[in-house]
Design a protein around this motif. Structure first.
Motif, PDB file in Angstrom:
ATOM      1  N   UNK A   1      10.599  42.783  43.039  1.00  0.00           N
ATOM      2  CA  UNK A   1      11.459  43.131  44.159  1.00  0.00           C
ATOM      3  C   UNK A   1      11.963  41.691  45.025  1.00  0.00           C
ATOM      4  N   UNK A   2      13.136  41.558  45.012  1.00  0.00           N
ATOM      5  CA  UNK A   2      13.507  40.086  45.871  1.00  0.00           C
ATOM      6  C   UNK A   2      14.234  40.527  47.212  1.00  0.00           C
ATOM      7  N   UNK A   3      13.813  40.008  48.097  1.00  0.00           N
ATOM      8  CA  UNK A   3      14.079  40.496  49.501  1.00  0.00           C
ATOM      9  C   UNK A   3      15.451  39.524  50.023  1.00  0.00           C
ATOM     10  N   UNK A   4      16.485  40.363  50.381  1.00  0.00           N
ATOM     11  CA  UNK A   4      17.754  39.583  50.917  1.00  0.00           C
ATOM     12  C   UNK A   4      18.250  38.472  49.787  1.00  0.00           C
ATOM     13  N   UNK A   5      18.264  38.928  48.644  1.00  0.00           N
ATOM     14  CA  UNK A   5      18.771  37.921  47.571  1.00  0.00           C
ATOM     15  C   UNK A   5      20.296  38.246  47.050  1.00  0.00           C
ATOM     16  N   UNK A   6      20.806  39.013  47.717  1.00  0.00           N
ATOM     17  CA  UNK A   6      22.212  39.339  47.422  1.00  0.00           C
ATOM     18  C   UNK A   6      23.037  38.000  47.408  1.00  0.00           C
ATOM     19  N   UNK A   7      23.885  37.808  46.366  1.00  0.00           N
ATOM     20  CA  UNK A   7      24.371  36.193  46.110  1.00  0.00           C
ATOM     21  C   UNK A   7      23.654  35.211  45.885  1.00  0.00           C
ATOM     22  N   UNK A   8      22.367  35.523  45.773  1.00  0.00           N
ATOM     23  CA  UNK A   8      21.389  34.385  45.568  1.00  0.00           C
ATOM     24  C   UNK A   8      21.138  34.124  43.967  1.00  0.00           C
ATOM     25  N   UNK A   9      21.634  32.804  43.305  1.00  0.00           N
ATOM     26  CA  UNK A   9      21.293  32.653  41.864  1.00  0.00           C
ATOM     27  C   UNK A   9      20.038  32.972  41.509  1.00  0.00           C
ATOM     28  N   UNK A  10      19.662  33.834  40.282  1.00  0.00           N
ATOM     29  CA  UNK A  10      18.407  34.043  39.856  1.00  0.00           C
ATOM     30  C   UNK A  10      18.394  33.565  38.382  1.00  0.00           C
ATOM     31  N   UNK A  11      17.565  32.468  38.265  1.00  0.00           N
ATOM     32  CA  UNK A  11      17.307  32.044  36.762  1.00  0.00           C
ATOM     33  C   UNK A  11      16.473  33.124  35.893  1.00  0.00           C
ATOM     34  N   UNK A  12      17.271  33.108  34.765  1.00  0.00           N
ATOM     35  CA  UNK A  12      16.620  34.215  33.708  1.00  0.00           C
ATOM     36  C   UNK A  12      16.886  33.620  32.267  1.00  0.00           C
ATOM     37  N   UNK A  13      15.838  34.230  31.451  1.00  0.00           N
ATOM     38  CA  UNK A  13      16.043  33.378  29.980  1.00  0.00           C
ATOM     39  C   UNK A  13      16.298  34.767  29.085  1.00  0.00           C
ATOM     40  N   UNK A  14      17.241  34.854  28.287  1.00  0.00           N
ATOM     41  CA  UNK A  14      17.494  35.954  27.650  1.00  0.00           C
ATOM     42  C   UNK A  14      16.991  35.490  25.737  1.00  0.00           C
ATOM     43  N   UNK A  15      16.167  36.259  25.397  1.00  0.00           N
ATOM     44  CA  UNK A  15      15.729  35.874  24.074  1.00  0.00           C
ATOM     45  C   UNK A  15      16.359  37.163  23.002  1.00  0.00           C
TER      46      UNK A  15
END
Length: 218
Positions: free
Chosen positions: A178-192
């Motif tokens: 769970x990320x706190x106050x992450x609205x609008x914050x870029x989240x790096x992800x990998x899609x395999x």
């Protein structure tokens, strides 16, 4: 996880277009003759597909009643701390730690005080408002919480529909579920590609205040 840049989306991606794009219902299966080789990805924003819009959980308007008195004039703030832990675990899916409320809070309808806690080593706080002078309080979270699992499921849905293949998304959040106050914050992800782990692409996901998940190729 070390940052990596991949030149193409997972196998089966149609040619990216310039600017934000909204995708309709998925159309499964490759076109006649197969897909042409995909060019280097450009920035793309995808609207959510399949109605997954619950990535943001806002703990607000939570009411706790019948708190215990101490000495007939002071709130039992230990009970407030217990209720905060219980409600946060129910709503965010993770139990907070180090829940702390001030002691010696006098009973007074309309008065408010703050409590603090930690959620996976992220500071959070709550506003507790007394709704009467008989021990009834309202507990409101001061934070928003992004469920990482829901973000990953949304990316699976969107990128799977885009490429026509099953994909598995993993977001690099430092171990946080769970990320706190992450609205609008870029989240790096990998899609395999689910069938070929070497066929992968890096994206940056963003969650807006309504809970909708969008992404751009990194």
């Amino acid at each position: 996880m070390a940052s990596q840049t991949y030149p193409t989306p997972p196998t089966g991606s149609p040619e990216p277009q310039n600017g934000p794009t909204t995708y309709g219902p998925p159309s499964y299966g490759p076109p006649a003759g197969g897909y042409a080789p995909a060019p280097a990805p450009r920035r793309r924003t995808g609207a959510i597909i399949g109605g997954i819009v619950a990535a943001v959980v806002v703990l607000g308007g939570l009411v706790v009643a019948a708190l215990v008195w101490i000495g007939g004039a002071t709130l039992d703030t230990a009970e407030v701390e217990r209720r905060i832990g219980q409600l946060t675990a129910e709503q965010a899916g993770v139990a907070p730690t180090d829940v702390s409320c001030p002691a010696d809070i006098r009973a007074e309808s309309g008065s408010a005080f703050s409590c603090t806690a930690s959620l996976e080593n992220q500071p959070i706080s709550f506003t507790v408002t007394q709704t009467d002078d008989e021990g009834t309080v309202r507990i409101d979270s001061d934070n928003t919480f992004v469920d990482v699992g829901v973000v990953e499921a949304s990316l699976d849905e969107q990128l799977g529909a885009l490429t026509g293949v099953a994909v598995i998304s993993t977001c690099d959040t430092g171990g946080h579920s769970v990320l706190v106050d992450a609205v609008g914050t870029p989240i790096p992800c990998f899609v395999d590609n689910a069938a070929d782990a070497t066929d992968t692409v890096e994206v940056v996901a963003t969650v807006d205040s309504s809970g909708a998940v969008s992404y751009e190729f990194a």
